[in-house]
Design a protein around this motif. Structure first.
Motif, PDB file in Angstrom:
ATOM      1  N   LYS A   1      39.728  20.434-124.469  1.00 35.47           N
ATOM      2  CA  LYS A   1      39.291  19.706-123.195  1.00 35.47           C
ATOM      3  C   LYS A   1      37.587  19.229-123.524  1.00 35.47           C
ATOM      4  O   LYS A   1      37.044  19.766-124.513  1.00 35.47           O
ATOM      5  CB  LYS A   1      39.078  20.958-122.294  1.00 35.47           C
ATOM      6  CG  LYS A   1      40.129  21.560-121.661  1.00 35.47           C
ATOM      7  CD  LYS A   1      40.191  22.833-120.917  1.00 35.47           C
ATOM      8  CE  LYS A   1      41.397  23.476-120.480  1.00 35.47           C
ATOM      9  NZ  LYS A   1      41.336  24.761-119.650  1.00 35.47           N
ATOM     10  N   PRO A   2      37.007  18.446-122.973  1.00 34.02           N
ATOM     11  CA  PRO A   2      35.585  18.470-122.754  1.00 34.02           C
ATOM     12  C   PRO A   2      34.656  19.571-122.716  1.00 34.02           C
ATOM     13  O   PRO A   2      35.160  20.616-122.178  1.00 34.02           O
ATOM     14  CB  PRO A   2      35.473  17.344-121.738  1.00 34.02           C
ATOM     15  CG  PRO A   2      36.737  16.868-121.361  1.00 34.02           C
ATOM     16  CD  PRO A   2      37.801  17.835-121.627  1.00 34.02           C
TER      17      PRO A   2
ATOM     18  N   ASP B   1      28.209  36.073-122.186  1.00 32.82           N
ATOM     19  CA  ASP B   1      28.085  35.228-121.356  1.00 32.82           C
ATOM     20  C   ASP B   1      28.709  33.750-121.633  1.00 32.82           C
ATOM     21  O   ASP B   1      29.294  33.179-120.814  1.00 32.82           O
ATOM     22  CB  ASP B   1      26.660  34.843-121.031  1.00 32.82           C
ATOM     23  CG  ASP B   1      25.647  35.994-120.341  1.00 32.82           C
ATOM     24  OD1 ASP B   1      26.476  36.490-119.307  1.00 32.82           O
ATOM     25  OD2 ASP B   1      24.463  36.072-120.775  1.00 32.82           O
ATOM     26  N   PRO B   2      28.619  33.395-122.932  1.00 29.69           N
ATOM     27  CA  PRO B   2      29.599  32.166-123.196  1.00 29.69           C
ATOM     28  C   PRO B   2      30.980  32.273-122.934  1.00 29.69           C
ATOM     29  O   PRO B   2      31.656  31.153-122.386  1.00 29.69           O
ATOM     30  CB  PRO B   2      29.285  31.925-124.497  1.00 29.69           C
ATOM     31  CG  PRO B   2      27.983  32.276-124.973  1.00 29.69           C
ATOM     32  CD  PRO B   2      27.809  33.705-123.950  1.00 29.69           C
ATOM     33  N   MET B   3      31.391  33.331-123.183  1.00 31.16           N
ATOM     34  CA  MET B   3      32.931  33.648-122.836  1.00 31.16           C
ATOM     35  C   MET B   3      33.029  33.579-121.475  1.00 31.16           C
ATOM     36  O   MET B   3      34.181  32.955-120.880  1.00 31.16           O
ATOM     37  CB  MET B   3      33.458  35.015-123.164  1.00 31.16           C
ATOM     38  CG  MET B   3      33.269  34.997-124.782  1.00 31.16           C
ATOM     39  SD  MET B   3      34.145  36.323-125.776  1.00 31.16           S
ATOM     40  CE  MET B   3      32.766  37.731-125.394  1.00 31.16           C
TER      41      MET B   3
ATOM     42  N   GLY C   1      38.352  21.751-115.862  1.00 28.83           N
ATOM     43  CA  GLY C   1      39.152  21.154-116.704  1.00 28.83           C
ATOM     44  C   GLY C   1      38.120  20.949-117.943  1.00 28.83           C
ATOM     45  O   GLY C   1      38.183  20.039-118.891  1.00 28.83           O
ATOM     46  N   LEU C   2      37.209  21.687-118.117  1.00 29.86           N
ATOM     47  CA  LEU C   2      36.042  21.930-118.990  1.00 29.86           C
ATOM     48  C   LEU C   2      36.218  23.457-119.784  1.00 29.86           C
ATOM     49  O   LEU C   2      36.904  24.000-119.563  1.00 29.86           O
ATOM     50  CB  LEU C   2      34.578  21.844-118.651  1.00 29.86           C
ATOM     51  CG  LEU C   2      34.689  20.306-117.662  1.00 29.86           C
ATOM     52  CD1 LEU C   2      33.025  20.928-116.871  1.00 29.86           C
ATOM     53  CD2 LEU C   2      34.218  19.428-118.672  1.00 29.86           C
ATOM     54  N   ALA C   3      35.584  23.306-120.971  1.00 28.70           N
ATOM     55  CA  ALA C   3      35.526  24.308-121.986  1.00 28.70           C
ATOM     56  C   ALA C   3      34.072  24.590-122.239  1.00 28.70           C
ATOM     57  O   ALA C   3      33.250  23.697-122.356  1.00 28.70           O
ATOM     58  CB  ALA C   3      36.330  24.064-123.260  1.00 28.70           C
TER      59      ALA C   3
END
Length: 509
Positions: free
Chosen positions: A214-215, A227-229, A239-241
């Protein structure tokens, strides 16, 4: 690159031996800054002045700023680090780095008055880089000028861009040009992003080890590993990662970071890095998904920046906001808290504390005001919070005195001052920023440590009562006869020391 004409005595407008005293000690900040400009560093110092405007002091009040850039390099895989500076500075930086978990050697190129004057120091640095440039071991070598080599005009720009396929990045990180170690992280991160961007513009580059389907949203600023997870889960309905975290852990992650659909400036002081992302055509969004209000606003801003529909934004908010509400209500914080620090996330922490129920009258950050902290400033000021950018130690201590908090969160000297007054206190860097702050995981994460500290007030009162009368300053300790203060002696010798220092500087100029 073999043009070394800049190293000849004729091109050095003055003998710079005056920059180094006995044992390699340094001259005054103004003297070094002036010398650096005369030695050809005007452009870089002017850029630093724009990127990292100074506050009330002409020097850092925390650790040497070069610790920030050093730590970034030491945490990257297949990256070597070389320092050039006074031996005492290098010792302090390497000691602190290993204290914080560095598990690799740091290269060191020493200097003397002779090598500074003749240009031999640059030759020594170049030789060291050539010896280390082994593509089997390294992707990148970072060379850092500390204060004296920067002031002497040691021209790291003349180093080759690469040797044997190993990238060479030279940066100047002087204490008289970079106000905090947090911003020094940006100096190296920005230099690496610039190099990586120019590589990508020239042709194909190495793909990251894991490609998202995904974008992605590039996350700018160091944060707790969870936090990033958590951010990744929040982004799924859009629709993002979650993309790479900058500063990155390996070189090829820089390409993926530059390829993000949008850049999230979680820490708002990465000015040089933002410049490179904008040069790559990327939009930058400020603030972070902290607390209920912060998360709702951040998801909306990210969604709008990436063209998500209103339904997608609403779905993303509805998926996470009830859990945040529940966590905040389950772990409330009661009490007045002052917040200060030099990490750059102080405003985010204050937001989370307030949404947890705390009264936060003051937030001080050693970092500057930037466009990417505006959403946090507006939200906090609407709650009646006084915000001090480029806060000095004196500002933070005055806030403790003025507001008499139940808990003071701050740097080591702020914590020390508060505890001496029997006010519970927590060190921001180790006890606050080393916890999740984002989304549902962050909501309630501070409650245990904060409430536990506030609950220790009775213990502080007991200790203060027990030690009352033992003395402070010149009367501290146990004496048969209480020492007599001699303020006239102190004033006399302080004046003599000041005159001696001025005389020494004049002779060296």
């Amino acid at each position: 690159m073999n043009d070394l004409t800049a190293l000849t005595d004729n091109d050095r407008t003055r003998d710079r031996i005056d920059l180094v005293g006995e044992g390699g000690s340094c001259s005054s900040k103004d003297t070094m800054r002036d010398a650096a400009k005369k030695a050809g560093k005007t452009e870089i110092l002017d850029q630093y002045a724009k990127d990292y405007p100074l506050g009330p002091h002409d020097q850092p009040q925390s650790m040497c700023p070069a610790f920030g850039s050093l730590r970034v390099g030491l945490r990257m895989r297949r990256t070597a680090t070389i320092l050039s500076g006074s031996a005492c500075c290098v010792y302090g930086l390497t000691f602190t780095s290993h204290f914080y978990g560095a598990r690799r050697s740091v290269g060191y190129v020493p200097f003397s008055s002779e090598t500074l004057v003749t240009g031999k120091l640059f030759e020594d640095i170049k030789e060291a880089v050539e010896l280390m440039a082994d593509p089997e071991k390294y992707d990148t070598i970072v060379v850092t000028n500390l204060c004296v080599p920067t002031a002497s005009g040691v021209p790291l720009r003349l180093l080759p861009d690469s040797i044997n396929g190993v990238r060479i990045i030279g940066i100047d990180v002087p204490g008289f040009g970079i106000p905090t170690h947090a911003e020094a992280k940006d100096v190296l991160a920005g230099a690496m992003l610039k190099y990586a961007r120019e590589e990508a513009e020239q042709g194909p580059v190495a793909a990251p080890s894991a490609l998202a389907d995904k974008p992605t949203v590039t996350l700018l600023g160091e944060m707790f590993p969870v936090d990033p997870m958590g951010i990744g889960h929040m982004l799924e309905p859009l629709g993002l990662a979650a993309g790479p975290v900058v500063p990155t852990r390996e070189w090829r992650e820089l390409y993926a970071a530059l390829d993000g659909a949008v850049i999230a400036a979680i820490h708002p002081f990465y000015t040089a890095s933002v410049r490179e992302f904008e040069a790559a055509g990327r939009k930058v969004v400020g603030s972070a998904p902290v607390g209920r209000d912060g998360t709702a606003a951040w998801l909306k801003a990210i969604g709008e920046a990436t063209g998500a529909s209103a339904d997608q934004i609403a779905a993303a908010q509805n998926a996470v906001l009830p859990a945040i509400d529940g966590a905040l209500k389950a772990k409330p914080i009661k009490g007045r808290i002052t917040v200060s620090g030099y990490e750059g996330s102080e405003l985010l922490v204050a937001r989370l504390l307030i949404e947890s129920g705390a009264d936060v009258p003051y937030v001080g950050t050693a970092c500057p005001k930037t466009p990417w902290s505006e959403p946090d400033r507006e939200w906090l000021e609407a709650k009646g919070v006084r915000i001090k950018y480029r806060a000095s130690l004196e500002d933070d201590i005055r806030a403790v005195e003025e507001f008499g908090p139940d808990l003071a969160i701050g740097t080591t000297p702020v914590v020390q001052h508060a505890k001496a007054k029997a006010i519970p206190a927590l060190y921001f860097t180790n006890l606050i920023s080393a916890r999740p702050l984002m989304g549902a995981a962050g909501a309630g994460s501070l409650a245990q440590v904060v409430n536990g500290a506030i609950g220790n007030k009775a213990r502080f009162d007991k200790m203060k009562e027990f030690f009352e009368g033992v003395g402070t300053g010149h009367t501290a300790g146990i004496w048969e006869e209480t020492p007599t203060d001699r303020p006239k002696f102190k004033a006399k010798y302080a004046a003599q020391n000041a005159l001696a220092a001025k005389a020494a500087e004049f002779i060296g100029s």
